[in-house]
Design an enzyme around this catalytic site. Structure first.
Site, short mmCIF file in Angstrom:
data_model
loop_
_atom_site.label_atom_id
_atom_site.label_comp_id
_atom_site.label_asym_id
_atom_site.label_seq_id
_atom_site.Cartn_x
_atom_site.Cartn_y
_atom_site.Cartn_z
N ASN A 40 -10.40 -33.74 -10.81
CA ASN A 40 -9.58 -34.92 -10.57
C ASN A 40 -10.39 -35.86 -9.69
OD1 ASN A 40 -7.71 -36.82 -9.82
ND2 ASN A 40 -6.38 -35.43 -8.68
N LYS A 60 -9.61 -38.76 -8.79
CA LYS A 60 -8.75 -39.63 -7.97
C LYS A 60 -9.25 -41.09 -8.08
CE LYS A 60 -7.64 -35.64 -5.19
NZ LYS A 60 -7.20 -35.09 -3.92
N HIS A 80 1.01 -35.41 -9.11
CA HIS A 80 0.11 -35.03 -8.01
C HIS A 80 0.78 -35.41 -6.69
CE1 HIS A 80 -3.33 -34.92 -5.35
NE2 HIS A 80 -3.95 -34.20 -6.27
N GLU A 86 -0.31 -36.82 -4.20
CA GLU A 86 -0.63 -38.17 -3.74
C GLU A 86 0.25 -39.21 -4.43
OE1 GLU A 86 -4.84 -37.80 -4.42
OE2 GLU A 86 -4.92 -36.34 -2.79
N GLU A 124 -0.93 -26.89 -5.85
CA GLU A 124 -1.78 -27.56 -4.87
C GLU A 124 -1.01 -27.71 -3.56
OE1 GLU A 124 -5.08 -29.98 -7.00
OE2 GLU A 124 -3.37 -31.29 -6.68
N GLY A 142 -8.14 -31.78 0.31
CA GLY A 142 -9.10 -32.61 1.04
C GLY A 142 -9.29 -32.21 2.49
N SER A 185 -9.12 -27.99 -1.87
CA SER A 185 -10.37 -27.56 -1.21
C SER A 185 -11.09 -26.45 -1.95
CB SER A 185 -10.10 -27.16 0.25
OG SER A 185 -9.63 -28.28 0.99
P1 13P Z 1 -9.76 -31.47 -3.07
O1 13P Z 1 -10.45 -30.51 -4.00
O2 13P Z 1 -10.62 -32.64 -2.71
O3 13P Z 1 -9.14 -30.77 -1.90
O4 13P Z 1 -8.55 -32.13 -3.89
C1 13P Z 1 -7.69 -31.28 -4.60
C2 13P Z 1 -6.83 -32.10 -5.46
O5 13P Z 1 -5.96 -32.82 -5.00
C3 13P Z 1 -7.06 -32.03 -6.91
O6 13P Z 1 -6.03 -32.65 -7.62
#
Ligand code: 13P
Length: 249
Positions: free
Chosen positions: A9, A11, A96, A98, A166, A172, A212
């Site tokens: 992803n 983002k 997601h 976010e 997640e 992150g 992560s």
């Molecule tokens: P990270 O791997 O950067 O922690 O992000 C995970 C994520 O949100 C994947 O959708």
């Protein structure tokens, strides 16, 4: 029986120059690796068409990060599942954390979007996960169960349904839950899916872990029962890291 899926992803990251990474991933995605794991990269929508072109012949699938629930119409700035498919996407990430935070997406909205994606013949990757406060309050299972019951369309075909667990606090941050916690949550997710879709269908759904995931921890996470792949954020932006994770599968 469930082939691992390693999904990236990107983002809100990536310009056309970044497509070199997809070419690099393609070169490292050998026939032996293709036989062992499916690979999906979800760039920002602006890059889907070019990413799909860069991925031709590599076996790498391209996906999107969101879509609108409607098939067309007066929704300025939004994208329908059919448009993403037309641009070269075969899967869409939905719900997601976010988007649940930035755009206040509800479970009902996520379910409507997932239904639109599935109706288009694409794969729906539905994200669920608790916040740190919810985990510390002992409510992680309840929160994820509620998200699943609210977000997964009742008639979802198992082969094109993917659930990504997640934990919000692991995204992150460099933090991950303990391996026992990941295994327990994934088993719990499959139990809930069994109630929603039927036991046999639930066995065919791929459940990804995200938050992560890095080359250093991918092996131990991907070895867990009921972990059928990973949804990778930061480490999916570089071909070298992403392919290390793919090899761990
Ligand atoms: P990270 O791997 O950067 O922690 O992000 C995970 C994520 O949100 C994947 O959708």
């Amino acid at each position: 029986m469930r082939k691992p899926l390693i999904a990236g992803n990107w983002k809100m990251n990536g310009l056309r120059a970044g497509l070199d990474e997809i070419s690099g991933m393609g070169r490292a995605y050998t026939p032996a690796l293709r036989a062992r794991a499916d690979l999906l990269v979800c760039p920002p929508a602006t890059l889907i068409h070019a990413a799909a072109a860069a991925a031709i012949g590599t076996g790498i699938a391209i996906g999107a990060q969101d879509c609108h629930a409607a098939s067309a119409g007066a929704h300025t700035g939004d994208l329908a599942a059919a448009m993403l498919f037309d641009a070269g996407a075969s899967a869409v990430i939905l719900g997601h954390s976010e988007r649940r935070t930035d755009h206040r997406e509800t479970d009902a909205e996520v379910r409507a979007k997932a239904a639109a994606v599935l109706a288009e013949g694409m794969t729906a990757i539905i994200c669920v996960g608790e916040t740190r406060a919810q985990r510390e309050a002992g409510r992680a299972d309840a929160v994820v169960g509620r998200q699943l019951r609210g977000s997964v369309p009742a008639e979802a075909p198992a082969a094109r349904l993917v659930v990504a667990y997640e934990p919000v606090w692991a995204i992150g941050t460099g933090l991950t839950p303990g391996l026992d916690d990941i295994a327990a949550m994934h088993a719990g997710i499959r139990r809930v899916l069994g109630r929603l879709l039927g036991r046999e269908a639930a066995k065919a759904v791929r459940i990804l872990y995200g938050g992560s995931v890095k080359p250093a921890n991918a092996g131990e996470i991907l070895a867990l029962a009921d972990v059928d792949g990973a949804l990778v954020g930061g480490a999916s932006l570089r071909a070298a890291d992403f392919m290390e994770i793919a090899k761990a599968a």
